[in-house]
Scaffold this motif. Structure first.
Motif, PDB file in Angstrom:
ATOM      1  N   LEU A  68       0.795  -1.107  -0.069  1.00  0.00           N
ATOM      2  CA  LEU A  68       0.130   0.116  -0.102  1.00  0.00           C
ATOM      3  C   LEU A  68       0.882   1.390  -0.118  1.00  0.00           C
ATOM      4  N   PHE A  71       1.643   2.775  -3.358  1.00  0.00           N
ATOM      5  CA  PHE A  71       0.473   3.541  -4.165  1.00  0.00           C
ATOM      6  C   PHE A  71       0.444   5.029  -3.788  1.00  0.00           C
ATOM      7  N   SER A  74       1.772   7.517  -6.285  1.00  0.00           N
ATOM      8  CA  SER A  74       0.841   7.604  -7.628  1.00  0.00           C
ATOM      9  C   SER A  74      -0.387   8.442  -7.408  1.00  0.00           C
ATOM     10  N   ALA A  75      -1.147   8.094  -6.019  1.00  0.00           N
ATOM     11  CA  ALA A  75      -2.130   8.576  -5.492  1.00  0.00           C
ATOM     12  C   ALA A  75      -1.963  10.215  -5.834  1.00  0.00           C
TER      13      ALA A  75
END
Length: 123
Positions: A68, A71, A74-75
């Protein structure tokens, strides 16, 4: 402490393997990302026994446990596309929801199929 050292060494090995495959991918002239080719190659090496599972298991388990965190960049990067989200936000949301459902459904069906095959072999 020993397990931490082994895990760090395995993560470093997986990183070097990934970087090597990514650097070789342009020479293959295949329109597949190097990370996907690397996963396929690593799988093939594990299945053939050239690489033993215990050589990568601790490091791979740690990477999966912390997946997690990978990510977050990128979020946050999505925030650079606020104009796109304002114009096409509902379409993007629809694609994300349909894609998420497709992955969940296919994963569930595949897991069920694998479980049935293993159950038949065991009994």
């Amino acid at each position: 402490m020993k397990k931490l050292g082994i895990g760090l060494l395995q993560v470093a090995g997986l990183t070097v393997f990934s970087m090597l495959v990514n650097s070789l991918t342009p020479y293959l002239h295949i329109p597949i990302p190097g990370s996907i080719i690397g996963m396929i190659l690593l799988f093939a090496l594990l299945e053939s026994g050239i690489i033993r599972l215990n050589w990568v298991e601790v490091g791979a388990s740690w990477l999966l446990a912390e997946l997690l965190l990978f990510f977050i960049p990128s979020a946050i990067g999505v925030m650079n596309y606020s104009k796109l989200l304002e114009a096409n936000g509902l379409q993007v949301l629809g694609v994300v929801l349909v894609g998420t459902f497709a992955v969940m459904a296919s994963s569930g069906l595949l897991t069920g199929a694998i479980f049935k095959v293993k159950e038949r072999r065991g009994s």
